[in-house]
Design a protein around this motif. Structure first.
Motif, PDB file in Angstrom:
ATOM      1  N   GLY A  25       4.118  -8.845   3.997  1.00  0.00           N
ATOM      2  CA  GLY A  25       3.790  -7.734   3.778  1.00  0.00           C
ATOM      3  C   GLY A  25       4.371  -6.669   4.673  1.00  0.00           C
ATOM      4  N   GLY A  26       4.010  -5.512   4.741  1.00  0.00           N
ATOM      5  CA  GLY A  26       4.703  -4.581   5.640  1.00  0.00           C
ATOM      6  C   GLY A  26       4.075  -3.191   5.386  1.00  0.00           C
ATOM      7  N   ARG A  27       4.705  -2.204   5.869  1.00  0.00           N
ATOM      8  CA  ARG A  27       4.238  -0.731   6.075  1.00  0.00           C
ATOM      9  C   ARG A  27       4.473   0.041   4.665  1.00  0.00           C
ATOM     10  NH1 ARG A  27       7.026   1.483  11.218  1.00  0.00           N
ATOM     11  NH2 ARG A  27       8.258  -0.184  10.777  1.00  0.00           N
ATOM     12  N   LEU A  28       3.304   0.709   4.353  1.00  0.00           N
ATOM     13  CA  LEU A  28       3.445   1.333   2.834  1.00  0.00           C
ATOM     14  C   LEU A  28       4.595   2.697   3.251  1.00  0.00           C
ATOM     15  CD1 LEU A  28       0.342   0.513   2.832  1.00  0.00           C
ATOM     16  CD2 LEU A  28       0.052   2.670   1.703  1.00  0.00           C
ATOM     17  N   GLU A  29       5.336   2.736   2.285  1.00  0.00           N
ATOM     18  CA  GLU A  29       6.421   3.759   2.196  1.00  0.00           C
ATOM     19  C   GLU A  29       5.919   4.970   1.158  1.00  0.00           C
ATOM     20  OE1 GLU A  29      10.204   1.637   1.188  1.00  0.00           O
ATOM     21  OE2 GLU A  29      10.010   0.557   3.068  1.00  0.00           O
ATOM     22  N   ARG A  30       6.594   5.880   1.323  1.00  0.00           N
ATOM     23  CA  ARG A  30       6.130   7.091   0.449  1.00  0.00           C
ATOM     24  C   ARG A  30       6.536   6.808  -1.013  1.00  0.00           C
ATOM     25  NH1 ARG A  30       6.029  12.078   3.377  1.00  0.00           N
ATOM     26  NH2 ARG A  30       6.801  11.930   5.134  1.00  0.00           N
ATOM     27  N   SER A  31       7.295   5.703  -1.458  1.00  0.00           N
ATOM     28  CA  SER A  31       7.809   5.393  -2.551  1.00  0.00           C
ATOM     29  C   SER A  31       6.583   4.343  -3.346  1.00  0.00           C
ATOM     30  CB  SER A  31       8.935   4.923  -2.802  1.00  0.00           C
ATOM     31  OG  SER A  31       8.999   3.611  -2.088  1.00  0.00           O
ATOM     32  N   ASP A  32       5.687   3.983  -2.440  1.00  0.00           N
ATOM     33  CA  ASP A  32       4.717   2.936  -2.937  1.00  0.00           C
ATOM     34  C   ASP A  32       3.523   3.725  -3.767  1.00  0.00           C
ATOM     35  OD1 ASP A  32       6.047   0.786  -1.970  1.00  0.00           O
ATOM     36  OD2 ASP A  32       5.253   0.730   0.109  1.00  0.00           O
ATOM     37  N   THR A  33       3.191   3.346  -4.645  1.00  0.00           N
ATOM     38  CA  THR A  33       2.015   3.988  -5.374  1.00  0.00           C
ATOM     39  C   THR A  33       0.659   3.466  -4.813  1.00  0.00           C
ATOM     40  OG1 THR A  33       1.957   2.222  -6.986  1.00  0.00           O
ATOM     41  CG2 THR A  33       3.356   3.988  -7.705  1.00  0.00           C
ATOM     42  N   SER A  34       0.490   2.369  -4.122  1.00  0.00           N
ATOM     43  CA  SER A  34      -0.932   2.002  -3.609  1.00  0.00           C
ATOM     44  C   SER A  34      -0.426   1.004  -2.557  1.00  0.00           C
ATOM     45  CB  SER A  34      -1.491   1.542  -4.692  1.00  0.00           C
ATOM     46  OG  SER A  34      -1.023   0.244  -5.287  1.00  0.00           O
ATOM     47  N   SER A  35      -1.712   0.549  -1.874  1.00  0.00           N
ATOM     48  CA  SER A  35      -1.249  -0.558  -0.903  1.00  0.00           C
ATOM     49  C   SER A  35      -1.057  -1.761  -1.644  1.00  0.00           C
ATOM     50  CB  SER A  35      -2.630  -0.546   0.068  1.00  0.00           C
ATOM     51  OG  SER A  35      -3.815  -1.000  -0.561  1.00  0.00           O
ATOM     52  N   ARG A  36      -1.552  -1.942  -2.830  1.00  0.00           N
ATOM     53  CA  ARG A  36      -1.314  -3.226  -3.635  1.00  0.00           C
ATOM     54  C   ARG A  36       0.328  -3.428  -3.909  1.00  0.00           C
ATOM     55  NH1 ARG A  36      -3.542  -4.217  -9.587  1.00  0.00           N
ATOM     56  NH2 ARG A  36      -5.363  -3.050  -8.646  1.00  0.00           N
ATOM     57  N   HIS A  37       0.880  -2.190  -4.323  1.00  0.00           N
ATOM     58  CA  HIS A  37       2.061  -2.187  -4.612  1.00  0.00           C
ATOM     59  C   HIS A  37       2.951  -2.457  -3.484  1.00  0.00           C
ATOM     60  CE1 HIS A  37       6.026  -0.005  -5.047  1.00  0.00           C
ATOM     61  NE2 HIS A  37       6.020  -0.357  -6.440  1.00  0.00           N
ATOM     62  N   VAL A  51      -4.567  -2.342   8.172  1.00  0.00           N
ATOM     63  CA  VAL A  51      -3.976  -3.258   7.092  1.00  0.00           C
ATOM     64  C   VAL A  51      -4.651  -3.651   6.188  1.00  0.00           C
ATOM     65  CG1 VAL A  51      -2.788  -5.488   7.387  1.00  0.00           C
ATOM     66  CG2 VAL A  51      -2.709  -4.189   9.049  1.00  0.00           C
ATOM     67  N   THR A  52      -4.340  -3.614   4.935  1.00  0.00           N
ATOM     68  CA  THR A  52      -5.229  -3.939   3.669  1.00  0.00           C
ATOM     69  C   THR A  52      -4.671  -5.179   3.077  1.00  0.00           C
ATOM     70  OG1 THR A  52      -5.697  -1.778   3.383  1.00  0.00           O
ATOM     71  CG2 THR A  52      -6.165  -3.214   1.626  1.00  0.00           C
ATOM     72  N   PRO A  53      -5.279  -6.445   3.111  1.00  0.00           N
ATOM     73  CA  PRO A  53      -4.992  -7.432   2.351  1.00  0.00           C
ATOM     74  C   PRO A  53      -5.404  -7.589   0.837  1.00  0.00           C
ATOM     75  CG  PRO A  53      -6.694  -7.911   4.092  1.00  0.00           C
ATOM     76  CD  PRO A  53      -6.613  -6.486   3.918  1.00  0.00           C
ATOM     77  N   HIS A  54      -4.348  -7.822   0.036  1.00  0.00           N
ATOM     78  CA  HIS A  54      -4.735  -8.199  -1.506  1.00  0.00           C
ATOM     79  C   HIS A  54      -4.313  -9.416  -1.890  1.00  0.00           C
ATOM     80  CE1 HIS A  54      -4.701  -4.050  -2.280  1.00  0.00           C
ATOM     81  NE2 HIS A  54      -3.873  -3.874  -1.285  1.00  0.00           N
ATOM     82  N   VAL A  55      -5.133 -10.126  -2.729  1.00  0.00           N
ATOM     83  CA  VAL A  55      -4.917 -11.241  -3.038  1.00  0.00           C
ATOM     84  C   VAL A  55      -4.550 -11.738  -4.521  1.00  0.00           C
ATOM     85  CG1 VAL A  55      -6.641 -13.683  -3.546  1.00  0.00           C
ATOM     86  CG2 VAL A  55      -7.030 -11.740  -1.817  1.00  0.00           C
ATOM     87  N   PHE A  56      -3.680 -12.419  -4.554  1.00  0.00           N
ATOM     88  CA  PHE A  56      -3.149 -12.781  -6.013  1.00  0.00           C
ATOM     89  C   PHE A  56      -2.792 -14.148  -6.186  1.00  0.00           C
ATOM     90  CE2 PHE A  56      -1.088  -8.964  -4.135  1.00  0.00           C
ATOM     91  CZ  PHE A  56      -0.805  -8.029  -5.118  1.00  0.00           C
ATOM     92  N   ALA A  57      -3.086 -14.609  -7.574  1.00  0.00           N
ATOM     93  CA  ALA A  57      -2.972 -16.116  -7.934  1.00  0.00           C
ATOM     94  C   ALA A  57      -1.419 -16.048  -8.385  1.00  0.00           C
ATOM     95  CB  ALA A  57      -3.690 -16.276  -9.218  1.00  0.00           C
TER      96      ALA A  57
END
Length: 191
Positions: free
Chosen positions: A61-73, A113-119
């Motif tokens: 993971g890493g920092r949000l950038e302006r081009s990111d649409t969400s923390s998940r992105h 920091v926001t964690p997201h879970v993926f399968a």
């Protein structure tokens, strides 16, 4: 396809001021046929001078950038950059975990920091970039076993501090990664 249905009902804690500070996001990537046995993916961060978490175990993971649409992105983009694991095409989004407050790497300002879970539904190939020196899948039954919990002492400017951790084959998971892992395991056990 992995079933993490127990996560669908989970309601994470969201810090109300998160939009006003530096933000980052990580991906907890799960693979396995069932939610009771499977593995989580970790990276060992590359060793770099001046990086306070150099060589630590972490989730990609890493920092949000302006081009990111969400923390998940952000979590998906950073995972692809750091590991080659393409969550856009081979990851099934499961849920968000609770926000965690930490400090920015290079200064003492707050960062959420926001964690997201993926399968994970792809193959086992990993292509690490310069930010990661190792990628490893660790069995959930190992991570959830209390016998593998330990402590880690760290020297800080205010003296020695002791932190909870989990040790696996010479690796040590502690700090924010350990906190995220524990939340994931608690919800898994309750689900």
């Amino acid at each position: 396809m992995p079933s993490l249905s127990w996560l669908q009902k989970y309601r994470p804690q969201k810090l109300p001021f998160r939009r006003h500070v530096t933000r980052a996001s990580v991906a907890l990537i799960y693979r396995g046929p069932r939610s009771r046995d499977g593995e989580l993916f970790f990276i060992q961060r590359a060793r770099r001078d001046g990086d306070p978490w150099s060589g630590d175990m972490a989730f990609p993971g890493g920092r949000l950038e302006r081009s990111d649409t969400s923390s998940r992105h952000t979590a998906m983009r950073e995972t692809l950059e750091e590991t080659g694991l393409d969550l856009f095409r081979q990851g099934e989004y499961q849920a968000r975990l609770s926000d965690l407050l930490t400090r920015h790497h290079s200064r003492w300002s707050p960062m959420v920091v926001t964690p997201h879970v993926f399968a994970w539904q792809g193959d086992h190939r990993v292509s690490l970039n310069h930010e990661a020196q190792q990628g490893i899948w660790i069995p959930l039954d190992y991570l959830s076993n209390p016998a593998h919990r330990s402590t880690l002492q760290i020297r800080t400017p205010v003296g020695k501090m002791t932190f909870p951790c989990c040790r696996y084959q010479g690796y040590c998971i502690w700090g924010l990664s350990y906190s995220m892992l524990q939340e994931f395991l608690r919800k898994r056990g309750a689900g």
